[in-house]
Design an enzyme around this catalytic site. Structure first.
Site, PDB file in Angstrom:
ATOM      1  N   LYS A 286      33.165 -43.135 115.199  1.00 39.81           N
ATOM      2  CA  LYS A 286      33.214 -41.695 116.005  1.00 39.81           C
ATOM      3  C   LYS A 286      34.061 -42.180 117.249  1.00 39.81           C
ATOM      4  O   LYS A 286      33.563 -40.904 118.230  1.00 39.81           O
ATOM      5  CB  LYS A 286      31.922 -41.211 116.048  1.00 39.81           C
ATOM      6  N   SER A 287      34.693 -42.769 117.389  1.00 44.76           N
ATOM      7  CA  SER A 287      35.779 -42.952 118.863  1.00 44.76           C
ATOM      8  C   SER A 287      37.486 -42.523 118.646  1.00 44.76           C
ATOM      9  O   SER A 287      37.749 -43.102 119.263  1.00 44.76           O
ATOM     10  CB  SER A 287      36.007 -44.041 119.092  1.00 44.76           C
ATOM     11  N   GLY A 288      37.566 -42.207 117.059  1.00 45.41           N
ATOM     12  CA  GLY A 288      38.871 -41.615 116.964  1.00 45.41           C
ATOM     13  C   GLY A 288      38.950 -42.831 115.948  1.00 45.41           C
ATOM     14  O   GLY A 288      40.685 -43.023 115.681  1.00 45.41           O
ATOM     15  N   THR A 289      38.613 -43.438 115.098  1.00 43.19           N
ATOM     16  CA  THR A 289      39.339 -44.365 114.010  1.00 43.19           C
ATOM     17  C   THR A 289      40.163 -43.780 112.865  1.00 43.19           C
ATOM     18  O   THR A 289      41.324 -44.674 113.220  1.00 43.19           O
ATOM     19  CB  THR A 289      38.049 -44.848 113.326  1.00 43.19           C
TER      20      THR A 289
ATOM     21  N   HIS B  97      35.287 -52.128 112.562  1.00 40.40           N
ATOM     22  CA  HIS B  97      33.996 -52.092 113.462  1.00 40.40           C
ATOM     23  C   HIS B  97      33.632 -52.530 113.817  1.00 40.40           C
ATOM     24  O   HIS B  97      32.006 -52.651 115.095  1.00 40.40           O
ATOM     25  CB  HIS B  97      33.044 -50.498 112.827  1.00 40.40           C
TER      26      HIS B  97
ATOM     27  N   SER C 173      28.770 -37.195 117.771  1.00 41.27           N
ATOM     28  CA  SER C 173      29.948 -37.189 116.301  1.00 41.27           C
ATOM     29  C   SER C 173      28.746 -37.812 115.584  1.00 41.27           C
ATOM     30  O   SER C 173      28.418 -37.504 114.363  1.00 41.27           O
ATOM     31  CB  SER C 173      31.025 -37.729 117.294  1.00 41.27           C
TER      32      SER C 173
ATOM     33  N   TYR D  30      39.992 -41.874 123.882  1.00 42.35           N
ATOM     34  CA  TYR D  30      40.267 -40.679 122.606  1.00 42.35           C
ATOM     35  C   TYR D  30      40.706 -39.632 123.590  1.00 42.35           C
ATOM     36  O   TYR D  30      41.859 -39.080 123.760  1.00 42.35           O
ATOM     37  CB  TYR D  30      38.723 -40.605 121.703  1.00 42.35           C
TER      38      TYR D  30
ATOM     39  N   ARG E 286      34.803 -32.061 112.890  1.00 44.89           N
ATOM     40  CA  ARG E 286      33.840 -31.283 112.689  1.00 44.89           C
ATOM     41  C   ARG E 286      34.354 -30.813 114.336  1.00 44.89           C
ATOM     42  O   ARG E 286      34.771 -29.287 113.916  1.00 44.89           O
ATOM     43  CB  ARG E 286      32.673 -32.293 113.587  1.00 44.89           C
TER      44      ARG E 286
ATOM     45  N   GLY F 215      36.951 -31.885 117.402  1.00 42.19           N
ATOM     46  CA  GLY F 215      37.464 -32.509 117.857  1.00 42.19           C
ATOM     47  C   GLY F 215      37.940 -32.392 119.501  1.00 42.19           C
ATOM     48  O   GLY F 215      38.744 -32.657 120.175  1.00 42.19           O
TER      49      GLY F 215
END
Ligand code: A3P
Length: 289
Positions: A47-50, A102, A132, A186, A250, A252
């Site tokens: 949830k970090s911008g993958t 990850h 997130s 991010y 969701r 962003g």
């Protein structure tokens, strides 16, 4: 049909969702996976911008050509090495390979250490990561769904969630202070998408003209990724994800945590941050409030 498993696997003390990981896949990744010098890894805590980085790397690699981005799902183009499907996707893939992970640094492929492969590690404000991830757990059917945010928050700060502690994951990777590891944030990408793409190109030694750079920036905006079927996870069957409950893309934004955290919850996280992360100056560097 049987319900999809929500069980986790504990491997070397780290929690992995069983739906996509086995002891074999994690052992293979760590001990047998052969990193190539021209591999490019997109590494994050979830949830970090993958997904965002998967698409940036895809479009840099194709020099802005949108065909792969529009025709192949992101998880196939830039697959997770540690997942059960990783070996099949990656072992015989021609170079240069774009690879997602990850994994915490201590479980990363051992052959990385003696290679010239590059890692881009993206970090995001842990409070927004928590929010997130909480929302993501509500829409997936393969992750335990904790409806009460206070309960989820307490699990998150203890590291009792998938991929375990954010603090350990991030500090482990930040200690890998070497020239083939690029740290991105991010929030920095949100603030300056074009500058971020240029920075990544420079790190990768890719000298692209203005038009391909424009394509990378434009096609990886939140709006365009949300609308791209190959990025937005709407291809995932209902059996695994309840698309009626919400969207993978969701909000962003940065700072949504303020709509979820109480003052006490924010202070609790700050205190752990202070204890575990103070050496890294992240708050100042990335302007996290
Ligand atoms: P939110 O849930 O806060 O909206 P990952 O890909 O690591 O699972 O991260 C998903 C998060 O990144 C989601 O955050 C998603 O909306 C956000 N995201 C993905 N692409 C983005 C973009 N181009 N701009 C801003 N946020 C983006």
């Amino acid at each position: 049909m049987d319900a999809v498993t929500q069980e986790n696997l504990i491997y070397d003390g780290i929690k992995f969702p069983k739906i996509a990981h086995t002891e074999d896949s994690l052992n293979y990744t760590r001990h047998e996976f052969q990193v190539r010098d021209d591999d490019v890894f997109n590494v994050t805590y979830p949830k970090s911008g993958t997904t965002w980085m998967q698409e940036i790397l895809t479009l840099i690699n194709s020099k802005g050509d949108t065909v792969p981005y529009k025709s192949i799902p992101s998880w196939e183009r830039v697959p997770w090495v540690e997942q059960t499907t990783g070996r099949g996707f990656l072992e015989n893939r021609p170079s240069p390979r774009l690879i997602t992970s990850h994994l915490p640094a201590q479980l990363f492929p051992k052959s990385f250490a003696s290679s010239k492969a590059k890692v881009i590690y993206t970090v995001r404000n842990p409070k927004d990561v928590c929010v997130s991830l909480y929302n993501y757990c509500q829409i997936t059917k393969f992750l335990e769904c904790i409806e009460n945010f206070a309960e989820f928050h307490s699990m998150f700060i203890k590291g009792d969630v998938i991929y375990s502690s954010w603090f350990d994951h991030v500090s482990g990777w930040l200690k890998m202070d070497q020239t083939n590891v690029l740290l991105m944030s991010y929030e920095g990408m949100l603030q300056d998408p074009r500058g971020s793409v240029l920075k990544i190109c420079k790190f990768l030694g890719r000298d692209l003209d203005d038009a391909p750079i424009d394509s990378v920036v434009e096609n990886t905006s939140f709006k365009n990724l949300k609308n791209n079927q190959m990025s937005n996870y709407t291809l995932v069957p209902e059996e695994f994800m309840d698309h009626k409950k919400g969207s993978f893309f969701r909000k962003g934004i940065s700072g949504d945590w303020k709509n979820y955290f109480t003052v006490a919850q924010s202070e609790q996280l700050d205190q752990i941050f202070q204890e575990k992360m103070n050496d890294f100056n992240l708050k100042e560097k990335f302007m996290w409030d």
